[in-house]
Write a protein that holds these residues in place. Structure first.
Motif, PDB file in Angstrom:
ATOM      1  N   LYS A 140       0.826  -1.210   0.000  1.00 35.46           N
ATOM      2  CA  LYS A 140       0.000   0.000   0.000  1.00 35.46           C
ATOM      3  C   LYS A 140       0.860   1.259   0.000  1.00 35.46           C
ATOM      4  O   LYS A 140       0.502   2.271  -0.601  1.00 35.46           O
ATOM      5  N   GLY A 141       2.010   1.191   0.652  1.00 39.35           N
ATOM      6  CA  GLY A 141       2.864   2.368   0.721  1.00 39.35           C
ATOM      7  C   GLY A 141       2.294   3.432   1.631  1.00 39.35           C
ATOM      8  O   GLY A 141       2.135   4.591   1.244  1.00 39.35           O
ATOM      9  N   THR A 142       1.994   3.053   2.874  1.00 40.26           N
ATOM     10  CA  THR A 142       1.349   3.973   3.815  1.00 40.26           C
ATOM     11  C   THR A 142       2.137   5.261   3.986  1.00 40.26           C
ATOM     12  O   THR A 142       1.571   6.351   4.091  1.00 40.26           O
ATOM     13  N   ARG A 143       3.460   5.158   3.978  1.00 40.53           N
ATOM     14  CA  ARG A 143       4.307   6.333   4.208  1.00 40.53           C
ATOM     15  C   ARG A 143       4.309   7.305   3.025  1.00 40.53           C
ATOM     16  O   ARG A 143       4.789   8.428   3.157  1.00 40.53           O
ATOM     17  N   MET A 144       3.754   6.891   1.899  1.00 42.50           N
ATOM     18  CA  MET A 144       3.612   7.810   0.767  1.00 42.50           C
ATOM     19  C   MET A 144       2.496   8.833   1.005  1.00 42.50           C
ATOM     20  O   MET A 144       2.427   9.858   0.332  1.00 42.50           O
ATOM     21  N   LYS A 145       1.605   8.529   1.976  1.00 44.12           N
ATOM     22  CA  LYS A 145       0.458   9.411   2.260  1.00 44.12           C
ATOM     23  C   LYS A 145      -0.329   9.674   0.974  1.00 44.12           C
ATOM     24  O   LYS A 145      -0.573  10.809   0.575  1.00 44.12           O
ATOM     25  N   SER A 146      -0.749   8.592   0.334  1.00 44.40           N
ATOM     26  CA  SER A 146      -1.360   8.710  -0.984  1.00 44.40           C
ATOM     27  C   SER A 146      -2.464   7.681  -1.145  1.00 44.40           C
ATOM     28  O   SER A 146      -2.449   6.616  -0.519  1.00 44.40           O
ATOM     29  N   SER A 147      -3.403   7.998  -2.029  1.00 47.08           N
ATOM     30  CA  SER A 147      -4.459   7.047  -2.365  1.00 47.08           C
ATOM     31  C   SER A 147      -4.010   6.078  -3.457  1.00 47.08           C
ATOM     32  O   SER A 147      -4.719   5.127  -3.766  1.00 47.08           O
ATOM     33  N   LEU A 148      -2.850   6.335  -4.054  1.00 47.59           N
ATOM     34  CA  LEU A 148      -2.322   5.457  -5.104  1.00 47.59           C
ATOM     35  C   LEU A 148      -1.559   4.294  -4.496  1.00 47.59           C
ATOM     36  O   LEU A 148      -0.905   4.447  -3.453  1.00 47.59           O
ATOM     37  N   PRO A 149      -1.591   3.130  -5.128  1.00 50.26           N
ATOM     38  CA  PRO A 149      -0.657   2.071  -4.734  1.00 50.26           C
ATOM     39  C   PRO A 149       0.772   2.583  -4.859  1.00 50.26           C
ATOM     40  O   PRO A 149       1.086   3.366  -5.763  1.00 50.26           O
ATOM     41  N   LYS A 150       1.627   2.144  -3.978  1.00 51.31           N
ATOM     42  CA  LYS A 150       2.995   2.665  -3.941  1.00 51.31           C
ATOM     43  C   LYS A 150       3.709   2.554  -5.278  1.00 51.31           C
ATOM     44  O   LYS A 150       4.406   3.482  -5.711  1.00 51.31           O
ATOM     45  N   VAL A 151       3.522   1.429  -5.969  1.00 48.28           N
ATOM     46  CA  VAL A 151       4.291   1.186  -7.194  1.00 48.28           C
ATOM     47  C   VAL A 151       3.868   2.080  -8.355  1.00 48.28           C
ATOM     48  O   VAL A 151       4.544   2.114  -9.383  1.00 48.28           O
ATOM     49  N   LEU A 152       2.761   2.817  -8.195  1.00 49.82           N
ATOM     50  CA  LEU A 152       2.326   3.724  -9.257  1.00 49.82           C
ATOM     51  C   LEU A 152       2.917   5.120  -9.113  1.00 49.82           C
ATOM     52  O   LEU A 152       2.733   5.960  -9.999  1.00 49.82           O
ATOM     53  N   HIS A 153       3.611   5.377  -8.031  1.00 51.86           N
ATOM     54  CA  HIS A 153       4.325   6.641  -7.930  1.00 51.86           C
ATOM     55  C   HIS A 153       5.463   6.632  -8.940  1.00 51.86           C
ATOM     56  O   HIS A 153       6.074   5.600  -9.208  1.00 51.86           O
TER      57      HIS A 153
END
Length: 452
Positions: free
Chosen positions: A12-25
């Protein structure tokens, strides 16, 4: 033997603070996972399995390809569990490469080195030696041979001193991998099924574990937050800059360039600071690109000069042309050899003939302009009537005076002249002078309005 690639992309990438899945950054305007997929494709993988979890619908919408198979990991129970989700798809008589969707900078050459390192009776592992191994799984060796990996939270004080760490990227036979995965235990500090435990399982069977190493450590780093993402972005851009310089480009500052697509260059290309290249851009021999330019999906001809603060999008710039500063060349525009547009000139879906020039403050939309035409400052081709776009045609050697408006559809003939300040709504034939101005009145005693 055929190759399948399993890419772990369920975080999920919680630390990205995002609604996107982490790998889509994104890195260089492309999702991290697409960089990894591209590497798998370069290796001619027969199958690519993308293990997803959080945001699966978004991931499937953003990342597409006939060669991709999406495998859901409903519960995130560790990396071993994630790879095991793909086990039903894996064949016994193929080799399997495990990659990570948030580790976008691993070079294809490094992966080829990993594949070549695999012994017939065993597996290969990508490791790296770092000054500060905190947080990473340590490579445990016995008389030089890899015997296992211990995670940070499970490591002894002696093991914590080990500086060779696990990247997580590995290469193994399909039958071996499935057998090792099926025997994993979650009896550890995290209560997870560690993929790293298959190393000890491989050793216990008397099989060999060989290692390969990247050229630089950043190849194995992932992004868990936006700070790490920015670090990877800068590393990617510096790598692209170094590649350009090796090809012969001169960069004013390799740390201030952004390549967000494919940039192809000729010889003796010079690029100033803060330039952005998007999509597919070709710079021919001798091209100069000034500071702060944005070039997208365009071709720049030999010895052309793109002056500072210019934007070129979807256009073709011919040999020896000069563009800018502060010009904007929009899609479907063509500048032919030795033509020029200057500051605050905008072109859209227009052609500028060889030797023609528009020096200042001009809009050329839906215009077909011949050779050696002079477009005066402040000229506008009025191409839109509120419903339809129409074309302006200006023939060779015409002279358009400053502050003229050409109301399309309209034709200006060869060697014709348009007087400054004219509004031209009718065709002007060859060698004619057209002057279309309101009658001037000079009024005596005029009082300017005063502020109330």
């Amino acid at each position: 033997m055929s190759l399948s690639v399993v890419i772990l992309a369920a975080g999920k990438g919680t630390r990205m603070k995002s609604s996107l899945p982490k790998v889509l950054h994104t890195i260089a305007d492309k999702p991290m996972v697409e960089h990894v997929i591209d590497a798998a494709r370069f290796l001619d993988a027969e199958n690519i399995y993308l293990v997803y979890g959080f945001g699966g619908d978004i991931l499937k919408a953003k990342v597409t390809g006939d060669d991709l198979t999406f495998v859901e990991q409903k519960e995130q129970l560790g990396t071993g569990h994630a790879v095991d989700m793909a086990s039903p798809h894996l064949k016994d008589d193929e080799n399997v490469l495990v990659l990570y969707g948030d580790v976008p900078l691993t070079r294809v050459s490094t992966l080829e080195r990993l594949i070549a390192a695999k012994p017939d009776n065993g597996m290969s592992l990508l490791t790296v030696t770092v000054d500060n191994p905190t947080g990473y799984g340590r490579i445990v060796r016995d008389y030089g041979q890899v015997v296992g990996i211990v995670e940070q939270k499970d490591a002894s004080q002696e093991q914590l001193l080990i500086q060779e760490i696990n990247s997580g990227i590995l290469y193994a036979n399909g039958a071996d991998l499935k057998r090792w995965l099926s025997n994993l235990s979650n009896d550890n500090a995290q209560g997870e099924y560690y993929l790293t435990d298959i190393i000890a399982a491989c050793h216990a069977e008397g099989k060999l574990i060989e290692t390969a190493h990247p050229d630089i450590a950043i190849e194995t780093e992932g992004a868990n937050d936006r700070v790490q993402l920015a670090t990877l972005e800068r590393a990617f851009q510096l790598r692209e800059a170094e590649h350009l310089m090796i090809q012969g480009a001169s960069l004013r500052d390799p740390h201030r360039i952004d390549i967000r697509g494919k940039l192809v260059i000729g010889q003796e290309v010079k690029i100033d600071i803060n330039c952005i290249f998007e999509g597919e851009v070709v710079l021919a021999d001798g091209v100069k690109v000034g500071a702060n330019c944005i070039l997208k999906d365009c071709t720049i001809g030999e010895f052309a000069e793109i002056k500072p603060n210019t934007i070129i999008d979807g256009a073709v710039i011919g040999d020896q042309c000069s563009v800018g500063p502060f010009a904007r060349i929009r899609p479907d525009s063509v500048m032919n050899r030795n033509s020029h547009v200057g500051n605050f000139v905008e072109m859209k879906k227009s052609t500028l003939g060889e030797g023609s020039k528009s020096g200042h403050l001009t809009y050329l939309g839906d215009a077909n302009i011949g050779k050696n035409v002079n477009i005066g400052a402040g000229t506008i081709t009025c191409n839109y009537d509120g419903a339809n776009k129409s074309q302006t045609i200006i023939a060779d050697e015409a002279f358009i005076g400053s502050n003229s408006s050409l109301v399309a559809p309209v034709y200006v003939g060869e060697n014709a002249t348009i007087g400054a300040g004219s509004v031209i709504a009718k065709d002007v034939e060859k060698e004619q002078l057209a002057v279309a101005r309101g009658k001037q009145r000079n009024i005596e005693g005029w009082q300017r309005p005063t502020k109330k």
